[in-house]
Design a protein around this motif. Structure first.
Motif, short mmCIF file in Angstrom:
data_model
loop_
_atom_site.label_atom_id
_atom_site.label_comp_id
_atom_site.label_asym_id
_atom_site.label_seq_id
_atom_site.Cartn_x
_atom_site.Cartn_y
_atom_site.Cartn_z
N ILE A 243 0.75 -1.16 0.00
CA ILE A 243 0.00 -0.15 -0.01
C ILE A 243 0.89 1.43 0.17
O ILE A 243 0.48 2.13 -0.56
CB ILE A 243 -0.97 -0.08 1.19
N LEU A 244 2.10 1.41 0.76
CA LEU A 244 2.86 2.56 0.66
C LEU A 244 3.37 2.80 -0.46
O LEU A 244 3.70 3.98 -1.05
CB LEU A 244 4.07 2.03 1.73
N THR A 245 3.89 1.62 -1.41
CA THR A 245 4.35 1.85 -2.81
C THR A 245 3.26 2.34 -3.57
O THR A 245 3.36 3.34 -4.39
CB THR A 245 4.53 0.40 -3.31
N ILE A 246 2.00 1.72 -3.46
CA ILE A 246 0.97 2.31 -4.41
C ILE A 246 0.84 3.83 -3.80
O ILE A 246 0.51 4.88 -4.84
CB ILE A 246 -0.29 1.55 -4.16
N GLY B 16 11.35 8.11 -2.61
CA GLY B 16 11.11 6.89 -3.10
C GLY B 16 12.05 5.92 -2.56
O GLY B 16 11.81 4.65 -2.45
N VAL B 17 13.31 6.40 -2.20
CA VAL B 17 14.34 5.42 -1.75
C VAL B 17 13.70 5.00 -0.39
O VAL B 17 14.12 3.70 -0.05
CB VAL B 17 15.77 6.19 -1.66
N LEU B 18 13.18 5.86 0.28
CA LEU B 18 12.79 5.76 1.63
C LEU B 18 11.55 4.48 1.68
O LEU B 18 11.55 3.51 2.36
CB LEU B 18 12.19 6.98 2.58
N VAL B 19 10.80 4.63 0.73
CA VAL B 19 9.93 3.71 0.39
C VAL B 19 10.46 2.28 0.23
O VAL B 19 9.70 1.42 0.69
CB VAL B 19 8.77 4.11 -0.57
N LEU B 20 11.49 2.30 -0.75
CA LEU B 20 12.03 1.16 -0.98
C LEU B 20 12.68 0.47 -0.04
O LEU B 20 12.52 -0.87 0.47
CB LEU B 20 13.12 1.30 -2.06
N VAL B 21 13.21 1.17 0.95
CA VAL B 21 14.01 0.85 2.21
C VAL B 21 12.96 0.12 3.28
O VAL B 21 12.95 -0.84 3.77
CB VAL B 21 14.89 1.78 2.90
N LEU B 22 11.69 0.68 3.38
CA LEU B 22 10.77 0.41 4.25
C LEU B 22 10.11 -0.86 3.92
O LEU B 22 9.82 -1.84 4.36
CB LEU B 22 9.60 1.58 4.32
N ARG B 23 10.16 -0.86 2.25
CA ARG B 23 9.56 -2.15 1.81
C ARG B 23 10.31 -3.49 2.15
O ARG B 23 9.79 -4.42 2.04
CB ARG B 23 9.15 -1.71 0.31
N SER B 24 11.69 -3.28 1.90
CA SER B 24 12.81 -4.22 1.81
C SER B 24 12.71 -4.84 3.33
O SER B 24 12.87 -5.91 3.39
CB SER B 24 13.90 -3.90 1.08
#
Length: 94
Positions: free
Chosen positions: A2-5, A84-92
């Motif tokens: 959901i965060l990515t969307i 965007g990098v923060l979202v990717l880090v949180l998602r990983s």
């Protein structure tokens, strides 16, 4: 997920908004140049330029007026990339 969307929706909204204003700025510049400097176009056509070649200086100026302010807003684009990098880090991490 959901965060990515949400991030993608935010990016699309911001890029669309910036793009719309760039389009308006470029279109306005093109129309003003055609009104104020139409004799240049006629001169170019009279000296053998094609239709496209006679409009090229006006289009180039319109593109410059549309996109140079967007390039100068580098802090905005940097913040967007950072988010965007923060979202990717949180998602990983999850």
């Amino acid at each position: 997920m959901i965060l990515t969307i949400l991030y993608l929706l935010l990016v699309l909204a911001l890029v669309g908004w910036k793009g719309w204003h760039a389009w308006l700025r470029g279109r306005s510049t093109y129309q003003q140049d055609m009104q104020h400097h139409g004799s240049l176009r006629e001169y170019l056509l009279g000296n053998g330029a094609t239709e496209w070649q006679s409009k090229e200086p006006f289009l180039r100026h319109a593109l410059q007026r549309a996109f140079i302010p967007m390039v100068r807003q580098w802090r905005f684009w940097l913040a967007l990339i950072g988010l965007g990098v923060l979202v990717l880090v949180l998602r990983s991490c999850s």
